[in-house]
Scaffold this motif. Structure first.
Motif, PDB file in Angstrom:
ATOM      1  N   GLY A  30      44.264  49.146  26.440  1.00  0.00           N
ATOM      2  CA  GLY A  30      42.977  49.309  25.768  1.00  0.00           C
ATOM      3  C   GLY A  30      41.867  48.369  26.190  1.00  0.00           C
ATOM      4  O   GLY A  30      40.843  48.276  25.514  1.00  0.00           O
ATOM      5  N   PHE A  31      42.019  47.676  27.308  1.00  0.00           N
ATOM      6  CA  PHE A  31      40.927  46.831  27.773  1.00  0.00           C
ATOM      7  C   PHE A  31      39.827  47.692  28.381  1.00  0.00           C
ATOM      8  O   PHE A  31      40.103  48.712  29.011  1.00  0.00           O
ATOM      9  CB  PHE A  31      41.425  45.815  28.807  1.00  0.00           C
ATOM     10  CG  PHE A  31      42.263  44.727  28.213  1.00  0.00           C
ATOM     11  CD1 PHE A  31      41.669  43.702  27.496  1.00  0.00           C
ATOM     12  CD2 PHE A  31      43.632  44.724  28.352  1.00  0.00           C
ATOM     13  CE1 PHE A  31      42.432  42.696  26.928  1.00  0.00           C
ATOM     14  CE2 PHE A  31      44.410  43.726  27.798  1.00  0.00           C
ATOM     15  CZ  PHE A  31      43.810  42.711  27.073  1.00  0.00           C
ATOM     16  N   GLN A  32      38.584  47.277  28.197  1.00  0.00           N
ATOM     17  CA  GLN A  32      37.451  47.988  28.777  1.00  0.00           C
ATOM     18  C   GLN A  32      37.089  47.357  30.117  1.00  0.00           C
ATOM     19  O   GLN A  32      37.167  46.135  30.268  1.00  0.00           O
ATOM     20  CB  GLN A  32      36.241  47.910  27.841  1.00  0.00           C
ATOM     21  CG  GLN A  32      36.447  48.623  26.532  1.00  0.00           C
ATOM     22  CD  GLN A  32      36.146  47.713  25.346  1.00  0.00           C
ATOM     23  OE1 GLN A  32      35.656  46.604  25.509  1.00  0.00           O
ATOM     24  NE2 GLN A  32      36.460  48.178  24.163  1.00  0.00           N
ATOM     25  N   VAL A  33      36.688  48.182  31.062  1.00  0.00           N
ATOM     26  CA  VAL A  33      36.226  47.689  32.356  1.00  0.00           C
ATOM     27  C   VAL A  33      34.796  47.200  32.166  1.00  0.00           C
ATOM     28  O   VAL A  33      33.902  47.976  31.840  1.00  0.00           O
ATOM     29  CB  VAL A  33      36.310  48.780  33.441  1.00  0.00           C
ATOM     30  CG1 VAL A  33      35.761  48.260  34.756  1.00  0.00           C
ATOM     31  CG2 VAL A  33      37.742  49.270  33.611  1.00  0.00           C
ATOM     32  N   LEU A  34      34.594  45.902  32.343  1.00  0.00           N
ATOM     33  CA  LEU A  34      33.267  45.306  32.176  1.00  0.00           C
ATOM     34  C   LEU A  34      32.505  45.263  33.495  1.00  0.00           C
ATOM     35  O   LEU A  34      31.285  45.160  33.508  1.00  0.00           O
ATOM     36  CB  LEU A  34      33.385  43.886  31.617  1.00  0.00           C
ATOM     37  CG  LEU A  34      34.125  43.734  30.279  1.00  0.00           C
ATOM     38  CD1 LEU A  34      34.201  42.263  29.890  1.00  0.00           C
ATOM     39  CD2 LEU A  34      33.433  44.546  29.193  1.00  0.00           C
ATOM     40  N   GLY A  35      33.224  45.332  34.592  1.00  0.00           N
ATOM     41  CA  GLY A  35      32.621  45.315  35.916  1.00  0.00           C
ATOM     42  C   GLY A  35      33.721  45.412  36.950  1.00  0.00           C
ATOM     43  O   GLY A  35      34.878  45.104  36.673  1.00  0.00           O
ATOM     44  N   GLU A  36      33.351  45.877  38.139  1.00  0.00           N
ATOM     45  CA  GLU A  36      34.352  45.965  39.192  1.00  0.00           C
ATOM     46  C   GLU A  36      33.697  45.985  40.556  1.00  0.00           C
ATOM     47  O   GLU A  36      32.526  46.320  40.695  1.00  0.00           O
ATOM     48  CB  GLU A  36      35.271  47.168  39.009  1.00  0.00           C
ATOM     49  CG  GLU A  36      34.611  48.508  38.950  1.00  0.00           C
ATOM     50  CD  GLU A  36      35.598  49.614  38.575  1.00  0.00           C
ATOM     51  OE1 GLU A  36      36.712  49.639  39.109  1.00  0.00           O
ATOM     52  OE2 GLU A  36      35.225  50.446  37.745  1.00  0.00           O
ATOM     53  N   GLY A  37      34.480  45.602  41.540  1.00  0.00           N
ATOM     54  CA  GLY A  37      34.071  45.653  42.932  1.00  0.00           C
ATOM     55  C   GLY A  37      35.130  46.406  43.695  1.00  0.00           C
ATOM     56  O   GLY A  37      36.317  46.105  43.565  1.00  0.00           O
ATOM     57  N   LYS A  38      34.702  47.369  44.482  1.00  0.00           N
ATOM     58  CA  LYS A  38      35.682  48.202  45.170  1.00  0.00           C
ATOM     59  C   LYS A  38      35.436  48.292  46.670  1.00  0.00           C
ATOM     60  O   LYS A  38      35.863  49.231  47.307  1.00  0.00           O
ATOM     61  CB  LYS A  38      35.701  49.600  44.543  1.00  0.00           C
ATOM     62  CG  LYS A  38      36.262  49.577  43.135  1.00  0.00           C
ATOM     63  CD  LYS A  38      36.641  50.942  42.671  1.00  0.00           C
ATOM     64  CE  LYS A  38      37.365  50.850  41.341  1.00  0.00           C
ATOM     65  NZ  LYS A  38      37.796  52.128  40.856  1.00  0.00           N
ATOM     66  N   GLU A  39      34.760  47.308  47.231  1.00  0.00           N
ATOM     67  CA  GLU A  39      34.586  47.339  48.679  1.00  0.00           C
ATOM     68  C   GLU A  39      35.896  46.921  49.342  1.00  0.00           C
ATOM     69  O   GLU A  39      36.682  46.164  48.767  1.00  0.00           O
ATOM     70  CB  GLU A  39      33.427  46.448  49.120  1.00  0.00           C
ATOM     71  CG  GLU A  39      33.608  44.982  48.818  1.00  0.00           C
ATOM     72  CD  GLU A  39      32.383  44.168  49.142  1.00  0.00           C
ATOM     73  OE1 GLU A  39      32.427  43.448  50.158  1.00  0.00           O
ATOM     74  OE2 GLU A  39      31.401  44.261  48.395  1.00  0.00           O
ATOM     75  N   GLU A  40      36.140  47.434  50.507  1.00  0.00           N
ATOM     76  CA  GLU A  40      37.397  47.162  51.205  1.00  0.00           C
ATOM     77  C   GLU A  40      37.601  45.667  51.379  1.00  0.00           C
ATOM     78  O   GLU A  40      36.704  44.951  51.803  1.00  0.00           O
ATOM     79  CB  GLU A  40      37.405  47.868  52.574  1.00  0.00           C
ATOM     80  CG  GLU A  40      38.748  47.877  53.242  1.00  0.00           C
ATOM     81  CD  GLU A  40      39.830  48.538  52.397  1.00  0.00           C
ATOM     82  OE1 GLU A  40      40.946  47.986  52.353  1.00  0.00           O
ATOM     83  OE2 GLU A  40      39.563  49.577  51.774  1.00  0.00           O
ATOM     84  N   GLY A  41      38.785  45.188  51.024  1.00  0.00           N
ATOM     85  CA  GLY A  41      39.111  43.786  51.149  1.00  0.00           C
ATOM     86  C   GLY A  41      38.644  42.914  49.995  1.00  0.00           C
ATOM     87  O   GLY A  41      38.957  41.733  49.940  1.00  0.00           O
ATOM     88  N   ARG A  42      37.877  43.466  49.068  1.00  0.00           N
ATOM     89  CA  ARG A  42      37.367  42.701  47.926  1.00  0.00           C
ATOM     90  C   ARG A  42      37.362  43.577  46.678  1.00  0.00           C
ATOM     91  O   ARG A  42      36.335  43.825  46.070  1.00  0.00           O
ATOM     92  CB  ARG A  42      35.962  42.184  48.190  1.00  0.00           C
ATOM     93  CG  ARG A  42      35.891  41.195  49.314  1.00  0.00           C
ATOM     94  CD  ARG A  42      34.519  40.546  49.361  1.00  0.00           C
ATOM     95  NE  ARG A  42      34.466  39.495  50.337  1.00  0.00           N
ATOM     96  CZ  ARG A  42      34.738  38.223  50.077  1.00  0.00           C
ATOM     97  NH1 ARG A  42      35.102  37.856  48.876  1.00  0.00           N
ATOM     98  NH2 ARG A  42      34.660  37.316  51.022  1.00  0.00           N
ATOM     99  N   ARG A  43      38.550  44.013  46.303  1.00  0.00           N
ATOM    100  CA  ARG A  43      38.682  44.883  45.131  1.00  0.00           C
ATOM    101  C   ARG A  43      39.076  44.038  43.921  1.00  0.00           C
ATOM    102  O   ARG A  43      40.010  43.245  43.988  1.00  0.00           O
ATOM    103  CB  ARG A  43      39.704  45.973  45.394  1.00  0.00           C
ATOM    104  CG  ARG A  43      39.259  46.920  46.521  1.00  0.00           C
ATOM    105  CD  ARG A  43      40.331  47.933  46.881  1.00  0.00           C
ATOM    106  NE  ARG A  43      40.783  48.684  45.730  1.00  0.00           N
ATOM    107  CZ  ARG A  43      40.236  49.818  45.277  1.00  0.00           C
ATOM    108  NH1 ARG A  43      39.205  50.326  45.883  1.00  0.00           N
ATOM    109  NH2 ARG A  43      40.739  50.427  44.232  1.00  0.00           N
ATOM    110  N   TYR A  44      38.350  44.227  42.820  1.00  0.00           N
ATOM    111  CA  TYR A  44      38.619  43.466  41.598  1.00  0.00           C
ATOM    112  C   TYR A  44      38.047  44.218  40.400  1.00  0.00           C
ATOM    113  O   TYR A  44      37.228  45.135  40.557  1.00  0.00           O
ATOM    114  CB  TYR A  44      37.995  42.058  41.670  1.00  0.00           C
ATOM    115  CG  TYR A  44      36.490  42.085  41.793  1.00  0.00           C
ATOM    116  CD1 TYR A  44      35.679  42.104  40.660  1.00  0.00           C
ATOM    117  CD2 TYR A  44      35.878  42.121  43.046  1.00  0.00           C
ATOM    118  CE1 TYR A  44      34.297  42.153  40.783  1.00  0.00           C
ATOM    119  CE2 TYR A  44      34.511  42.173  43.171  1.00  0.00           C
ATOM    120  CZ  TYR A  44      33.718  42.180  42.034  1.00  0.00           C
ATOM    121  OH  TYR A  44      32.358  42.239  42.148  1.00  0.00           O
TER     122      TYR A  44
END
Length: 150
Positions: A30-44
């Motif tokens: 049940g955690f909400q995604v507050l932000g993300e990065g999905k570029e290759e090699g830097r996914r978080y």
């Protein structure tokens, strides 16, 4: 001068597959995604509740969790009530999560605190517990805290 009182700000976990871990932590827990990065090699992904950052997932691990190495022992979340712990257990079972013990267990013999102990998709040891409400639940071992050796 003293550094004052410290509190945990957030936890960062290395994961092997960000999408799989997001499915677990966001959809199941049940955690909400507050932000993300999905570029290759830097996914978080930054995960939280009510706008507060709780957990950051970093896709940079090459292998699963290893309890024999120095570092994180387990990650414990505190639930609002024993009913919430049981609801989490049902959601985790539906998802096929692996558990260290069957059902809610006490933190120690005769303790009012207790919860469930399980693993995330990378094998990281997790706990969802309450400080009271687990009265009468059995403790898996007499000689050590339940969360110590699962």
């Amino acid at each position: 001068m003293s550094i004052g009182t410290l509190a945990t700000g957030h936890i960062g976990l290395n994961v092997t597959d960000l999408e799989r871990s997001l499915g677990f932590y966001a959809e199941v827990l049940g955690f909400q995604v507050l932000g993300e990065g999905k570029e290759e090699g830097r996914r978080y992904a930054f995960l939280g509740q009510e706008g507060r950052l709780v957990l950051t997932l970093w896709q940079q691990a090459e292998g699963g969790y290893d309890s024999g190495r120095a570092g994180l022992h387990h990650l414990a979340f505190q639930a609002e009530s024993i009913d919430h712990v049981r609801a989490a257990e049902a959601a985790l079972k539906a998802r096929g999560a692996t558990f260290a013990y069957e059902g809610v267990v006490a933190h120690a013999e005769g303790a009012a605190s207790g919860g469930i102990f399980f693993h995330d998709p990378d094998g990281t040891r997790l706990e969802i517990s309450v400080p009271q409400g687990a009265e009468g639940a059995e403790a898996p071992t007499e000689s050590a805290p339940t969360c110590g050796f699962f």
